[in-house]
Design an enzyme around this catalytic site. Structure first.
Site, PDB file in Angstrom:
ATOM      1  N   CYS A   1      -3.645  10.937   1.228  1.00  0.00           N
ATOM      2  CA  CYS A   1      -2.688   9.785   1.057  1.00  0.00           C
ATOM      3  C   CYS A   1      -1.337  10.098   0.674  1.00  0.00           C
ATOM      4  O   CYS A   1      -0.446   9.943   1.331  1.00  0.00           O
ATOM      5  CB  CYS A   1      -3.378   8.769  -0.091  1.00  0.00           C
ATOM      6  SG  CYS A   1      -5.169   8.595   0.528  1.00  0.00           S
TER       7      CYS A   1
ATOM      8  N   LYS B   1       0.860  -1.356  -0.018  1.00  0.00           N
ATOM      9  CA  LYS B   1       0.047  -0.076  -0.108  1.00  0.00           C
ATOM     10  C   LYS B   1       0.818   1.304   0.124  1.00  0.00           C
ATOM     11  O   LYS B   1       0.611   2.233  -0.727  1.00  0.00           O
ATOM     12  CB  LYS B   1      -0.780  -0.017   1.299  1.00  0.00           C
ATOM     13  CG  LYS B   1      -1.685   1.271   1.512  1.00  0.00           C
ATOM     14  CD  LYS B   1      -2.663   1.655   0.398  1.00  0.00           C
ATOM     15  CE  LYS B   1      -3.096   3.045   0.565  1.00  0.00           C
ATOM     16  NZ  LYS B   1      -4.262   3.366  -0.083  1.00  0.00           N
TER      17      LYS B   1
HETATM   18  N1  SAJ Z   1      -1.699  14.766  -9.064  1.00  0.00           N
HETATM   19  C1  SAJ Z   1      -0.712  15.469  -9.928  1.00  0.00           C
HETATM   20  N2  SAJ Z   1      -0.291  14.976 -11.082  1.00  0.00           N
HETATM   21  C2  SAJ Z   1      -0.530  13.838 -11.322  1.00  0.00           C
HETATM   22  C3  SAJ Z   1      -1.762  13.001 -10.833  1.00  0.00           C
HETATM   23  C4  SAJ Z   1      -1.992  13.514  -9.515  1.00  0.00           C
HETATM   24  O1  SAJ Z   1      -0.186  16.652  -9.540  1.00  0.00           O
HETATM   25  O2  SAJ Z   1      -0.145  13.313 -12.515  1.00  0.00           O
HETATM   26  C5  SAJ Z   1      -2.061  15.311  -7.759  1.00  0.00           C
HETATM   27  C6  SAJ Z   1      -3.640  15.579  -7.782  1.00  0.00           C
HETATM   28  O3  SAJ Z   1      -3.959  16.819  -8.430  1.00  0.00           O
HETATM   29  C7  SAJ Z   1      -3.822  15.520  -6.178  1.00  0.00           C
HETATM   30  C8  SAJ Z   1      -2.785  14.366  -5.681  1.00  0.00           C
HETATM   31  O4  SAJ Z   1      -1.970  14.299  -6.919  1.00  0.00           O
HETATM   32  O5  SAJ Z   1      -3.531  16.647  -5.611  1.00  0.00           O
HETATM   33  C9  SAJ Z   1      -3.307  13.155  -5.576  1.00  0.00           C
HETATM   34  O6  SAJ Z   1      -4.253  12.767  -6.353  1.00  0.00           O
HETATM   35  P1  SAJ Z   1      -4.604  11.106  -6.935  1.00  0.00           P
HETATM   36  O7  SAJ Z   1      -5.492  11.040  -7.827  1.00  0.00           O
HETATM   37  O8  SAJ Z   1      -2.934  10.731  -7.414  1.00  0.00           O
HETATM   38  O9  SAJ Z   1      -4.510  10.438  -5.713  1.00  0.00           O
HETATM   39  P2  SAJ Z   1      -5.714  10.211  -4.559  1.00  0.00           P
HETATM   40  O10 SAJ Z   1      -5.093  10.586  -3.215  1.00  0.00           O
HETATM   41  O11 SAJ Z   1      -6.925  10.586  -4.818  1.00  0.00           O
HETATM   42  O12 SAJ Z   1      -5.904   8.604  -4.516  1.00  0.00           O
HETATM   43  C10 SAJ Z   1      -4.726   7.743  -4.300  1.00  0.00           C
HETATM   44  C11 SAJ Z   1      -4.782   6.721  -5.300  1.00  0.00           C
HETATM   45  N3  SAJ Z   1      -3.495   6.188  -5.602  1.00  0.00           N
HETATM   46  C12 SAJ Z   1      -2.990   5.989  -6.636  1.00  0.00           C
HETATM   47  O13 SAJ Z   1      -3.502   6.351  -7.710  1.00  0.00           O
HETATM   48  C13 SAJ Z   1      -1.794   5.124  -6.743  1.00  0.00           C
HETATM   49  C14 SAJ Z   1      -5.719   5.880  -4.770  1.00  0.00           C
HETATM   50  O14 SAJ Z   1      -5.880   4.418  -5.567  1.00  0.00           O
HETATM   51  C15 SAJ Z   1      -5.644   5.326  -3.295  1.00  0.00           C
HETATM   52  O15 SAJ Z   1      -6.531   4.388  -2.778  1.00  0.00           O
HETATM   53  C16 SAJ Z   1      -5.512   6.558  -2.645  1.00  0.00           C
HETATM   54  O16 SAJ Z   1      -4.686   7.493  -2.924  1.00  0.00           O
HETATM   55  C17 SAJ Z   1      -5.432   6.188  -1.222  1.00  0.00           C
HETATM   56  O17 SAJ Z   1      -6.296   6.268  -0.119  1.00  0.00           O
HETATM   57  O18 SAJ Z   1      -4.251   5.676  -0.587  1.00  0.00           O
END
Ligand code: SAJ
Length: 432
Positions: A259, A205
């Site tokens: 996360c 995780k």
């Molecule tokens: N972000 C970027 N660039 C990107 C992708 C995202 O700057 O290319 C930013 C987003 O804007 C956001 C942050 O990263 O502010 C996090 O967003 P996210 O969509 O990557 O992740 P979370 O926190 O909504 O969900 C993640 C997910 N993990 C992955 O995609 C590996 C999800 O599967 C997990 O369950 C969740 O964290 C968790 O609870 O751990």
């Protein structure tokens, strides 16, 4: 297995409880917050998750889901107890106090045959080294009398229901029988299950989210370089990603959410020797810097228009930490707004998903946010912002300046309507 208790009715626990109920389990949701308990019992959904509202109402009206604050009684009546409480990181260390509370309630309601599942993100070793001895204080023995597993949640807010049903899950019992029991429970909602041991599941995780954080940090570093080089980082990354073995994420105004902002610290704490921590913590520092960098771009944009931040009207589009959700936890927008307010700007925040404005003024509509604005700043990639009516906005603003923190506006489109376009990773001056 017929009855499941879910402890912690937040962004993870509530969809989890509803999905179990939708598959015919008798689910008891437990939360310390009476308001959440009352909301669930009256069939009201309090988180903006697509599809959840209808499923929740149906589950409650059909008698498959109810909520209570009494965890001990709920556990006594259940075949499985699933923990989905927060595990915040404070000063680089995981705070397990909510987990401890949940486990203590379970210990008091523990009975033969119960399956205990921890879904909360936890430091590797916690299930075996912390949860197991705590539960065994009851006098019952794991694997003989009850079962214990870690099944890390993998829900991305905004896609919770789909992901619970269709995305693969890692299922790690403390021993073989616990793994079997957990597989039995989760196979009722999901067919893609990967069995392992509890410590591996905990590690996996953290690895997933840290990998994502490192990848985004790399993209953000490339963005800073591209700005110096006078090229466009988004174009460069898109081109690099045409290589069959390269997959770089996208730069932006920052990395938020509950996360990615904390899980890497949990992983880093496992290996303090030499450079182990540096790799992970440096990535965090780069990502934590991006909101400040966004403010620097805003200052430059205003400067080019002959303005300063103090007294400027700045329309900030987006308060949520990512597009399409109402969740503002650890949102980069918070840092951008706070710094702009400290510098004396008049900040107006508009977000179609949430009323949060981090102490700034809040606009009820996009029009009100951008009216007379000196600069329009996009911090969140909401779908609505990807289809902005730039022609209409151009007529309302005082200065046609856009700072795009998520590359949701096509630079040439902005220029077509007379805007000067600035963005993260955008070193190139886009010409009309
Ligand atoms: N972000 C970027 N660039 C990107 C992708 C995202 O700057 O290319 C930013 C987003 O804007 C956001 C942050 O990263 O502010 C996090 O967003 P996210 O969509 O990557 O992740 P979370 O926190 O909504 O969900 C993640 C997910 N993990 C992955 O995609 C590996 C999800 O599967 C997990 O369950 C969740 O964290 C968790 O609870 O751990």
């Amino acid at each position: 297995m017929k009855r499941v208790t879910v402890i912690g009715l937040g962004y993870i626990g509530l969809p989890t409880a509803v999905v179990f109920a939708s598959r015919g389990f008798g689910v008891i949701g437990v939360d310390v917050d009476v308001k959440k308990v009352e909301a669930v019992n009256s069939g009201r959904c309090y988180i903006g998750e697509p599809g959840l509202d209808g499923l929740l109402r149906e589950a409650v009206s059909k008698g498959f889901l109810r909520a209570t604050t009494d965890a001990v009684e709920a556990v006594r009546e259940s075949d499985a107890a699933v923990i989905a409480v927060p595990t915040p990181v404070r000063g680089g260390v995981a705070d397990l106090s909510y987990l401890r509370e949940a486990l203590e309630s379970i210990r008091r309601g523990l009975h033969r045959g119960l399956l205990v599942v921890i879904e909360s993100t936890i430091p590797p070793g916690t299930t075996v080294g912390f949860a197991k001895p705590l539960l065994e204080e009851s006098g019952l023995r794991v694997e003989e009398d009850f079962y214990l597993a870690h099944v890390p949640e993998r829900i991305a807010p905004g896609k919770a229901i789909y992901e619970l049903l269709h995305e693969p899950r890692v299922v790690g019992g403390v021993e073989a029988r616990s793994t079997e029991k957990a597989l039995e429970l989760y196979s009722r909602v999901n067919s893609k299950l990967y069995p392992t041991d509890a410590t591996t599941a905990e590690f996996v995780k953290l690895v997933e989210n840290t990998f994502r954080d490192l990848n985004i940090a790399f993209a953000n570093l490339l963005a800073l370089m591209a700005e110096k080089l006078g090229i466009d980082a988004y174009e460069a990354i898109r081109l690099a990603n045409t290589h069959p073995r390269v997959n770089i994420h996208m730069p932006g105004a920052g990395v938020g959410g509950p996360c990615l902002t904390k899980d890497p610290y949990m992983l880093a704490s496992l290996y303090r020797e030499f450079w182990g921590t540096q790799l992970i913590e440096l990535a965090r520092r780069i990502n934590e810097y991006m909101p400040r960098h966004t403010v620097k771009i805003i200052e430059r944009a205003l400067g080019d228009a002959g303005l300063i931040v103090r007294g400027a009207k700045i329309a900030v589009l987006g308060a949520a930490y990512k597009g399409g959700v109402d969740d503002t936890r650890e949102s980069p927008a918070k840092h951008v707004v706070k710094e702009l307010l400290e510098k004396g700007a008049r900040v107006v925040v508009y977000d179609p998903y949430t009323s949060e404005s981090f102490g700034a003024e809040r606009a009820e509509s996009l029009e009100n946010a951008v009216r007379d604005a000196d600069v329009v700043v996009i911090v969140t990639d909401h779908p609505e912002f990807k289809a902005l009516d730039l022609e209409g906005i151009a007529k309302l603003v005082r200065h046609r300046v856009v700072v795009d923190g998520r590359r949701v506006v096509e630079p040439h489109q902005a220029i077509k309507y007379g805007f000067k376009y600035y963005g993260i990773g955008c070193g190139r001056a886009f010409k009309p």
